[in-house]
Scaffold this motif. Structure first.
Motif, PDB file in Angstrom:
ATOM      1  N   UNK A   1       0.870  -1.294   0.004  1.00  0.00           N
ATOM      2  CA  UNK A   1       0.026  -0.047  -0.047  1.00  0.00           C
ATOM      3  C   UNK A   1       0.843   1.264   0.079  1.00  0.00           C
ATOM      4  N   UNK A   2       0.343   2.258  -0.543  1.00  0.00           N
ATOM      5  CA  UNK A   2       1.452   3.544  -0.418  1.00  0.00           C
ATOM      6  C   UNK A   2       1.200   4.081   0.921  1.00  0.00           C
ATOM      7  N   UNK A   3       0.480   3.906   1.814  1.00  0.00           N
ATOM      8  CA  UNK A   3       0.610   4.013   3.056  1.00  0.00           C
ATOM      9  C   UNK A   3       0.339   3.009   3.753  1.00  0.00           C
ATOM     10  N   UNK A   4       1.416   2.572   4.885  1.00  0.00           N
ATOM     11  CA  UNK A   4       1.063   1.608   5.727  1.00  0.00           C
ATOM     12  C   UNK A   4      -0.337   1.499   6.349  1.00  0.00           C
ATOM     13  N   UNK A   5      -0.646   2.558   6.837  1.00  0.00           N
ATOM     14  CA  UNK A   5      -1.998   2.601   7.337  1.00  0.00           C
ATOM     15  C   UNK A   5      -3.199   1.952   6.603  1.00  0.00           C
ATOM     16  N   UNK A   6      -2.876   2.046   5.387  1.00  0.00           N
ATOM     17  CA  UNK A   6      -3.909   1.382   4.546  1.00  0.00           C
ATOM     18  C   UNK A   6      -4.103  -0.260   4.765  1.00  0.00           C
ATOM     19  N   UNK A   7      -3.166  -0.961   5.585  1.00  0.00           N
ATOM     20  CA  UNK A   7      -3.160  -2.302   5.526  1.00  0.00           C
ATOM     21  C   UNK A   7      -3.839  -2.577   7.025  1.00  0.00           C
ATOM     22  N   UNK A   8      -4.266  -1.708   7.692  1.00  0.00           N
ATOM     23  CA  UNK A   8      -4.977  -1.745   8.999  1.00  0.00           C
ATOM     24  C   UNK A   8      -6.030  -2.603   9.019  1.00  0.00           C
ATOM     25  N   UNK A   9      -6.966  -2.503   8.157  1.00  0.00           N
ATOM     26  CA  UNK A   9      -8.271  -3.360   8.232  1.00  0.00           C
ATOM     27  C   UNK A   9      -8.068  -4.644   7.729  1.00  0.00           C
TER      28      UNK A   9
END
Length: 169
Positions: A24-32
């Motif tokens: 993901x471009x932002x790591x946070x997008x992997x959260x869910x």
């Protein structure tokens, strides 16, 4: 190589998490996805899960908890081996969803978000599960059961008690 020295997850899931944060471009997008995978492996999203996922993504635990509190499909308490989700949204409601939920409560002896004493079943009233054409519908873990009646629901419970597959006709 894992980003967390002492992981609570299996080596396979830890490796999957390491990969997820790179796609993901932002790591946070992997959260869910990480929360869902963790819930599948651990059974629910515990405090330890929140802590490790926050570390892996590089965000605050509060950020994880904010997302966790928003999504009803994420659990913070253990569910039964078979999590029974009864849809009571409009299509299911009009075709007996509430009656089916009441039947499940009576049959299992538990209410919404509760677990049977043997840990076999948990019960949830949920919004639309996407089976409106076949209402009323229930999802047990990831298996759908549709066009249900109380008698058919009893067959579904028996099938899971016996450890047999998914389909009851």
């Amino acid at each position: 190589m894992s980003q967390v020295a002492n992981t609570i997850f299996s080596p396979e899931l830890a490796a999957r998490f390491d990969h997820l944060v790179t796609i993901y471009p932002l790591k946070r997008s992997a959260l869910i996805p990480m929360l869902l995978y963790a819930q599948d492996e651990i059974g629910y999203v515990s405090d330890a899960v929140v802590t490790e996922i926050a570390q892996r993504i590089g965000i605050f635990e509060l950020d994880v908890r904010n997302v966790l509190s928003y999504y009803s499909m994420l659990r913070t308490k253990p569910a039964g081996k078979y999590n029974v989700q009864v849809c009571t949204n409009i299509s299911c409601m009009l075709r007996g969803g509430y009656e089916l939920l009441d039947h499940c409560k009576h049959k299992l002896g538990i209410g919404h978000k509760e677990v049977t004493p043997d840990g076999l079943f948990s019960l949830e009233e949920v919004e639309c599960i996407g089976a409106c054409c076949w209402a009323p519908a229930v999802q047990v873990n990831y298996d759908f059961h549709d066009d249900l009646t109380p008698a058919k629901m009893d067959e579904v419970f028996q099938m899971y008690r016996e450890g047999r597959g998914k389909d009851v006709k």
